[in-house]
Design a protein around this motif. Structure first.
Motif, PDB file in Angstrom:
ATOM      1  N   ASN A   1       0.800  -1.226   0.000  1.00 57.87           N
ATOM      2  CA  ASN A   1       0.000   0.000   0.000  1.00 57.87           C
ATOM      3  C   ASN A   1       0.836   1.281   0.000  1.00 57.87           C
ATOM      4  O   ASN A   1       0.295   2.388   0.012  1.00 57.87           O
ATOM      5  N   HIS A   2       2.170   1.144  -0.035  1.00 56.50           N
ATOM      6  CA  HIS A   2       3.059   2.295  -0.186  1.00 56.50           C
ATOM      7  C   HIS A   2       3.442   2.516  -1.656  1.00 56.50           C
ATOM      8  O   HIS A   2       4.135   3.488  -1.973  1.00 56.50           O
ATOM      9  N   TYR A   3       2.990   1.640  -2.530  1.00 56.14           N
ATOM     10  CA  TYR A   3       3.444   1.670  -3.923  1.00 56.14           C
ATOM     11  C   TYR A   3       2.795   2.815  -4.707  1.00 56.14           C
ATOM     12  O   TYR A   3       1.577   2.856  -4.891  1.00 56.14           O
ATOM     13  N   VAL A   4       3.627   3.741  -5.191  1.00 56.16           N
ATOM     14  CA  VAL A   4       3.130   4.884  -5.975  1.00 56.16           C
ATOM     15  C   VAL A   4       3.949   5.116  -7.242  1.00 56.16           C
ATOM     16  O   VAL A   4       3.695   6.080  -7.974  1.00 56.16           O
ATOM     17  N   GLU A   5       4.927   4.278  -7.506  1.00 56.93           N
ATOM     18  CA  GLU A   5       5.793   4.498  -8.670  1.00 56.93           C
ATOM     19  C   GLU A   5       4.997   4.496  -9.971  1.00 56.93           C
ATOM     20  O   GLU A   5       4.065   3.715 -10.134  1.00 56.93           O
ATOM     21  N   GLY A   6       5.393   5.368 -10.883  1.00 55.79           N
ATOM     22  CA  GLY A   6       4.741   5.402 -12.181  1.00 55.79           C
ATOM     23  C   GLY A   6       4.409   6.817 -12.628  1.00 55.79           C
ATOM     24  O   GLY A   6       4.960   7.801 -12.135  1.00 55.79           O
ATOM     25  N   THR A   7       3.485   6.908 -13.571  1.00 51.72           N
ATOM     26  CA  THR A   7       3.075   8.189 -14.150  1.00 51.72           C
ATOM     27  C   THR A   7       1.687   8.576 -13.642  1.00 51.72           C
ATOM     28  O   THR A   7       0.778   7.754 -13.633  1.00 51.72           O
ATOM     29  N   TRP A   8       1.555   9.821 -13.227  1.00 51.22           N
ATOM     30  CA  TRP A   8       0.293  10.365 -12.722  1.00 51.22           C
ATOM     31  C   TRP A   8      -0.095  11.565 -13.577  1.00 51.22           C
ATOM     32  O   TRP A   8       0.764  12.322 -14.024  1.00 51.22           O
ATOM     33  N   ALA A   9      -1.383  11.734 -13.807  1.00 53.55           N
ATOM     34  CA  ALA A   9      -1.872  12.851 -14.625  1.00 53.55           C
ATOM     35  C   ALA A   9      -2.992  13.565 -13.889  1.00 53.55           C
ATOM     36  O   ALA A   9      -3.835  12.925 -13.251  1.00 53.55           O
ATOM     37  N   GLY A  10      -2.996  14.894 -13.975  1.00 52.32           N
ATOM     38  CA  GLY A  10      -4.028  15.636 -13.260  1.00 52.32           C
ATOM     39  C   GLY A  10      -4.166  17.065 -13.745  1.00 52.32           C
ATOM     40  O   GLY A  10      -3.634  17.444 -14.794  1.00 52.32           O
ATOM     41  N   PHE A  11      -4.852  17.869 -12.952  1.00 56.87           N
ATOM     42  CA  PHE A  11      -5.085  19.266 -13.316  1.00 56.87           C
ATOM     43  C   PHE A  11      -5.193  20.115 -12.064  1.00 56.87           C
ATOM     44  O   PHE A  11      -5.413  19.604 -10.955  1.00 56.87           O
ATOM     45  N   TYR A  12      -5.038  21.406 -12.235  1.00 58.46           N
ATOM     46  CA  TYR A  12      -5.298  22.363 -11.165  1.00 58.46           C
ATOM     47  C   TYR A  12      -5.762  23.667 -11.810  1.00 58.46           C
ATOM     48  O   TYR A  12      -5.552  23.893 -13.003  1.00 58.46           O
ATOM     49  N   ILE A  13      -6.427  24.480 -11.017  1.00 59.13           N
ATOM     50  CA  ILE A  13      -6.855  25.801 -11.477  1.00 59.13           C
ATOM     51  C   ILE A  13      -5.830  26.804 -10.989  1.00 59.13           C
ATOM     52  O   ILE A  13      -5.656  26.986  -9.784  1.00 59.13           O
ATOM     53  N   GLY A  14      -5.114  27.419 -11.917  1.00 61.31           N
ATOM     54  CA  GLY A  14      -4.031  28.312 -11.545  1.00 61.31           C
ATOM     55  C   GLY A  14      -4.493  29.601 -10.873  1.00 61.31           C
ATOM     56  O   GLY A  14      -5.685  29.890 -10.770  1.00 61.31           O
ATOM     57  N   VAL A  15      -3.517  30.379 -10.428  1.00 63.85           N
ATOM     58  CA  VAL A  15      -3.808  31.659  -9.765  1.00 63.85           C
ATOM     59  C   VAL A  15      -4.589  32.575 -10.686  1.00 63.85           C
ATOM     60  O   VAL A  15      -5.434  33.368 -10.241  1.00 63.85           O
ATOM     61  N   SER A  16      -4.355  32.474 -11.980  1.00 67.91           N
ATOM     62  CA  SER A  16      -5.055  33.321 -12.953  1.00 67.91           C
ATOM     63  C   SER A  16      -6.489  32.846 -13.202  1.00 67.91           C
ATOM     64  O   SER A  16      -7.250  33.524 -13.898  1.00 67.91           O
ATOM     65  N   GLY A  17      -6.832  31.688 -12.660  1.00 63.29           N
ATOM     66  CA  GLY A  17      -8.172  31.144 -12.862  1.00 63.29           C
ATOM     67  C   GLY A  17      -8.284  30.200 -14.048  1.00 63.29           C
ATOM     68  O   GLY A  17      -9.362  29.671 -14.329  1.00 63.29           O
TER      69      GLY A  17
END
Length: 217
Positions: free
Chosen positions: A73-89
């Motif tokens: 359950n500690h295994y996180v190796e690999g590629t992750w993809a995501g998003f965020y809303i920047g300071v500019s919106g």
């Protein structure tokens, strides 16, 4: 149990069993002198412990399957993809590569704008992951195309998973570039156990994730 403690626990258990099984042979030496028996027993114990420990470490480096089974359950190796809303919106899409060892974790990230053009990149080696509480935090150094110098940031994320005993499959939380001074919410999911997953495909997954969650941000 952390991976490093698990390593030493398994190594100790196996080496103790092996040493115990050959100890009866060493008992014959006691008839001659106790000192050689103690010295030989100690050297054998240390040697076996080191061999087993080195073997486990070797296979975690060479076999992705073995590493996944060992880290659990500690295994996180690999590629992750995501998003965020920047300071500019505006929405930003990002890819993170998690390079994991038994007691090390390096994260390298790259973000892109809405046109899939490079926006910034960051990295960190100081990752604190608490599986019990389901949280991960770290400081990172960031290089942005809009800044003249590198800056630092901090991330506080919740681990998304089926339960406490299953490996993480996503992270949701907040990150802050300290020179900007504003928290932004982010969400990412794991897309591959490999760190060389195709960048364009990862960006498309990040965009899809954004569309599925844009109303929640």
């Amino acid at each position: 149990m952390t991976p490093s403690i698990k390593l030493h626990s398994i190594t100790f258990a196996i080496s103790t069993s092996i040493v115990f099984s050959i100890w009866t042979q060493l008992q014959k030496l006691q008839e001659l002198n106790n000192v050689p028996t103690i010295i030989i027993g100690t050297l054998i114990s240390l040697g076996i412990y080191r061999i087993i420990s080195s073997t486990i470490i070797y296979f975690t480096h060479k076999s992705g399957w073995f590493k996944k089974q060992f880290l659990g359950n500690h295994y996180v190796e690999g590629t992750w993809a995501g998003f965020y809303i920047g300071v500019s919106g505006k929405q930003r899409f990002y890819i993170e590569r998690f390079e994991q060892g038994i007691d090390t974790l390096i994260i390298r990230g790259t973000s892109f704008n809405e046109k899939s053009e490079f926006h910034s990149k960051w990295s960190t080696e100081t990752v604190n992951m608490n599986i019990t509480t389901g949280k991960i935090s770290y400081m990172y150094e960031i290089e942005s195309i809009n800044e003249k110098s590198n800056n630092n940031g901090i991330a506080f994320l919740n681990i998304d998973r089926n339960n406490q005993y299953s490996e993480p499959n996503g992270f949701t939380g907040f990150t802050t570039d300290l020179h900007l001074g504003k928290r932004v919410k982010s969400k990412e999911i794991k897309v591959s156990n490999r760190c060389d997953f195709n960048e364009k495909k990862a960006i498309e997954i990040a965009k899809k994730l954004y569309k599925e969650n844009m109303g929640k941000f």
